[in-house]
Design an enzyme around this catalytic site. Structure first.
Site, PDB file in Angstrom:
ATOM      1  N   ASP A   5      49.469  94.451 134.975  1.00  0.00           N
ATOM      2  CA  ASP A   5      50.416  95.227 134.173  1.00  0.00           C
ATOM      3  C   ASP A   5      51.123  94.239 133.246  1.00  0.00           C
ATOM      4  O   ASP A   5      51.790  93.319 133.735  1.00  0.00           O
ATOM      5  CB  ASP A   5      51.468  95.904 135.053  1.00  0.00           C
ATOM      6  CG  ASP A   5      50.917  96.991 135.951  1.00  0.00           C
ATOM      7  OD1 ASP A   5      49.829  96.794 136.530  1.00  0.00           O
ATOM      8  OD2 ASP A   5      51.600  98.018 136.113  1.00  0.00           O
ATOM      9  N   LYS A  56      51.811 102.628 130.313  1.00  0.00           N
ATOM     10  CA  LYS A  56      52.862 102.755 131.316  1.00  0.00           C
ATOM     11  C   LYS A  56      54.219 102.909 130.644  1.00  0.00           C
ATOM     12  O   LYS A  56      54.507 102.249 129.650  1.00  0.00           O
ATOM     13  CB  LYS A  56      52.818 101.514 132.215  1.00  0.00           C
ATOM     14  CG  LYS A  56      53.881 101.420 133.280  1.00  0.00           C
ATOM     15  CD  LYS A  56      53.631 100.163 134.117  1.00  0.00           C
ATOM     16  CE  LYS A  56      54.788  99.824 135.033  1.00  0.00           C
ATOM     17  NZ  LYS A  56      54.562  98.560 135.776  1.00  0.00           N
ATOM     18  N   LYS A  59      50.630 105.726 133.538  1.00  0.00           N
ATOM     19  CA  LYS A  59      51.405 105.361 134.718  1.00  0.00           C
ATOM     20  C   LYS A  59      52.882 105.577 134.420  1.00  0.00           C
ATOM     21  O   LYS A  59      53.397 105.108 133.402  1.00  0.00           O
ATOM     22  CB  LYS A  59      51.162 103.897 135.097  1.00  0.00           C
ATOM     23  CG  LYS A  59      52.031 103.399 136.248  1.00  0.00           C
ATOM     24  CD  LYS A  59      51.703 101.954 136.611  1.00  0.00           C
ATOM     25  CE  LYS A  59      52.688 101.380 137.612  1.00  0.00           C
ATOM     26  NZ  LYS A  59      52.368  99.966 137.979  1.00  0.00           N
TER      27      LYS A  59
END
Length: 230
Positions: free
Chosen positions: A99, A163, A192
């Protein structure tokens, strides 16, 4: 886009979770607890700062729980070369997923060429090692058009996920942002949701809005609430 269905069992719900411990003051004790919880619920991934990668990989061996390293976290304000180096080192240390935080300032400046190049190089590096790449926008600092533009870039570059948040910004995931992101990327990229998701009702709304993964440190609490509702 496919019809969204809520998880039917605790096991299905647990596989949505990136169980998280990213605090600056995290200790061995905190990370050991994180790993024991992750093994108990059999979540998708544990989200950690990169310094812990080797240790966590060892603690989670013989499980299918992924180790997820957070790159340039939480500010995104390191240069691309630094991000690439940190990313590759984390992968070599055993990270199963990445990430990374975009250069948020460049997004606010609408330097989309920089953002696309950064995203493309990070995704290419991850995919070179067959490692999923999640791109963190930090939506609390962005307006809706900027979120949409970032999502459109992602649709072209094809990271595995985009995300909403780090959880360290002024606010976390919002249902309307998840919807906006998912509408922009369709089925080409997953979404996400992370930041401030501490109960099943909030988690449920994020899933219904299009989130395929949930970043939270409250996985066990959410599962307990899900169990009671079921």
């Amino acid at each position: 886009m496919n019809l969204i269905q809520l998880p039917k069992t605790e096991k299905e719900l647990a596989k949505y979770f990136d169980h998280t411990c990213l605090k600056a003051y995290a200790t061995n004790k905190d990370l050991e607890k994180l790993c024991e919880q992750a093994k108990t619920i059999d979540c998708a991934m544990v989200a950690i700062n990169t310094v812990w990668t080797k240790t966590i990989k060892e603690w989670l061996k013989d499980t299918d729980v992924h180790v997820g390293a957070a790159i340039s976290f939480p500010l995104g304000q390191s240069g691309l070369e630094s991000k690439l180096y940190e990313c590759e080192q984390a992968i070599k240390d055993g990270s199963d997923e990445i990430d990374y935080v975009i250069h948020i300032g460049k997004a606010k400046m609408h330097d989309w060429e920089y953002i696309e190049n950064e995203m493309r190089q990070m995704v290419e590096l991850c995919h070179k090692y067959n490692v999923p790449c999640k791109v963190i926008f930090e939506n609390c600092y962005l307006d809706k058009e900027e979120i949409k533009k970032l999502s459109e870039i992602a649709k072209q570059v094809r990271p595995d996920f985009i995300k909403t948040s780090t959880g360290f910004g002024e606010s976390g995931a919002k249902v309307e942002d998840v919807k906006l992101m998912k509408e922009a990327v369709g089925d080409d990229v997953k979404v996400k949701a992370a930041g401030g998701i501490r109960d099943w009702e909030t988690c449920k709304q994020m899933i219904l809005a299009g989130a395929s993964r949930i970043g939270t440190s409250s996985s066990l609490k959410i599962l307990e609430e899900f169990k009671k509702e079921a």
